[in-house]
Design an enzyme around this catalytic site. Structure first.
Site, mmCIF file in Angstrom:
data_model
loop_
_atom_site.group_PDB
_atom_site.id
_atom_site.type_symbol
_atom_site.label_atom_id
_atom_site.label_comp_id
_atom_site.label_asym_id
_atom_site.label_seq_id
_atom_site.Cartn_x
_atom_site.Cartn_y
_atom_site.Cartn_z
ATOM 1 N N SER A 71 41.582 35.645 53.997
ATOM 2 C CA SER A 71 41.708 35.679 52.530
ATOM 3 C C SER A 71 40.811 36.706 51.858
ATOM 4 C CB SER A 71 41.420 34.289 51.950
ATOM 5 O OG SER A 71 42.531 33.453 52.098
ATOM 6 N N LYS A 74 42.388 39.190 49.525
ATOM 7 C CA LYS A 74 42.642 38.994 48.095
ATOM 8 C C LYS A 74 41.698 39.795 47.214
ATOM 9 C CE LYS A 74 44.599 34.537 49.191
ATOM 10 N NZ LYS A 74 44.211 33.203 49.652
ATOM 11 N N SER A 131 41.548 30.696 45.600
ATOM 12 C CA SER A 131 42.093 31.383 46.779
ATOM 13 C C SER A 131 43.563 31.031 47.019
ATOM 14 C CB SER A 131 41.267 31.053 48.033
ATOM 15 O OG SER A 131 41.565 31.961 49.077
ATOM 16 N N LYS A 234 34.129 36.348 47.858
ATOM 17 C CA LYS A 234 35.351 35.749 48.410
ATOM 18 C C LYS A 234 35.096 35.213 49.804
ATOM 19 C CE LYS A 234 39.637 34.622 48.091
ATOM 20 N NZ LYS A 234 39.278 33.451 48.925
#
Length: 392
Positions: A71, A74, A131, A234
């Protein structure tokens, strides 16, 4: 010519020294060595610690190893959305219709519903804070028409930013073997660009929770609760990638970015990231030495309509050094003695070197801050004769 400029002098005195003195550079005779403890060894596949302003790497291990980003992908997804907002091709109040594909996307979700409309701002918070894979696909489809085209936009931006070992296949980070990969170093470059270019949107990264559709989800970055200086960025996890975290923290005027990939657990990625950040802040300090587009010195121009060109830097100059050695730095400039008109704004006409003890620790080109047109026939003829006398 070489000019010595003590870093800790007042700015006006620096300019005076640069403008009126021409001194040979003298090495600093170090009585003691600068000792910095070795970086900590982290239980991670790959990591890097970067100063966001000076871009000095303070610690790294396997930083160029190609790995799946999970992730962390992102970060690029929202980077592109932020660019669209900045260029007025997207607005926060714009409504996005959720496709069945976005709704069905597996993994973490913000729980948007098929065929419903959602504001761009909510989708972006759903990506940054929750997320949401579903939100990532929805925003990708809205911006580019489909996710594959959006992935090409991601790759274009990666190339522009110098992310030379990165390729994206989707907007979420869901596994795509041999098609979707990056490195710790590339993620640090991307994160630096995100923070510097979009501070008005980066502030969402420090929000600890977000509620959408009556469902409240907490930010997975647990460092936000344990360290007040951490304000992003993140988390990521897949079986192939392990537990990953890109974190950024700012203490006083120093911002660090850490990228930790391939740890064994959620707690490990947080602990190892905290260790890395603490190391950087404990043993290093960052200083802004000179502002961009500010006159640092002047130089003689030959055969021009004017005899003097102002010189400065295209970008702010920062330096990261070990603590308690700031007063030992010296700055020197080197400018070509035979500068000939015409000169354009931005022309590279010399160099500023910053030295600590006997080593150059950072360097930037000196550029022309004003243009100098070619002089008249008589000015050129006069300077040609004068050059023969003064520049033998």
């Amino acid at each position: 010519m070489f000019l010595k400029i003590p870093i800790n002098y007042p700015f006006a005195l620096k300019i005076a020294l640069l403008a009126f003195f021409c001194l040979p550079f003298t090495q600093i005779n170090a009585e003691t060595e600068i000792l910095i403890p070795a970086p900590p060894r982290l239980a991670a596949s790959s990591y890097i610690l970067l100063d966001a302003d000076s871009q000095r790497v303070l610690a790294e291990k396997n930083a160029d190893e190609v790995l799946p980003p999970a992730s962390l992908t992102k970060i690029m997804t929202v980077y592109i959305a932020f660019r669209e907002l900045k260029n007025n091709r997207l607005s926060l109040d714009e409504m996005v219709t959720v496709s069945e594909k976005a709704w069905r996307t597996p993994g973490s979700k913000m729980f948007i519903e098929v065929n419903k409309q959602v504001k761009v701002e909510d989708l972006l918070k759903g990506i940054v804070i929750q997320s949401g894979n579903d939100a990532s696909v929805a925003i990708a489809e809205h911006i580019a028409g489909d996710e594959r085209t959006f992935a090409e936009m991601m790759n274009q931006q990666a190339r522009r930013l110098g992310m030379s070992s990165t390729h994206f296949a989707n907007s979420t980070g869901l596994p795509a073997p041999n098609e979707h990969y990056t490195t710790a170093r590339d993620l640090a470059l991307l994160t630096r660009a995100l923070i510097r270019e979009f501070p008005e949107y980066y502030r969402w990264d420090k929000e600890k929770e977000f509620t959408f559709n009556n469902i409240t989800q907490k930010n997975r970055n647990t460092l936000l609760w344990r360290d007040e200086s951490v304000d992003g960025v993140k988390t990521g996890h897949t079986e192939a990638a392990g537990y990953c975290l890109v974190a950024s923290a700012k203490r006083e005027d120093m911002r660090l970015i850490s990228v930790v990939l391939g740890t064994k657990s959620k707690s490990a990625r947080a602990n190892e990231s905290q260790t890395l950040l603490n190391y950087g802040f404990r043993f290093f300090e960052t200083h802004k030495l000179y502002d961009a587009n500010t006159i640092l010195t002047t130089a003689r121009v030959w055969k021009g309509a004017s005899e003097v060109v102002n010189l400065g830097l295209a970008d702010d100059m920062y330096v990261t050094i070990s603590r308690r050695h700031y007063k030992e730095m010296k700055a020197t400039t080197h400018v070509d003695l035979k500068l000939l008109a015409p000169i354009k704004v931005g022309d590279n006409l010399g160099t500023v070197n910053v030295m600590l003890r006997d080593k150059i620790i950072t360097s930037q080109p000196l550029i022309a801050l004003n243009a100098i047109e070619k002089g008249s026939f008589f000015q050129r003829a006069y300077d040609s004769a004068l050059m023969l006398i003064k520049l033998r």
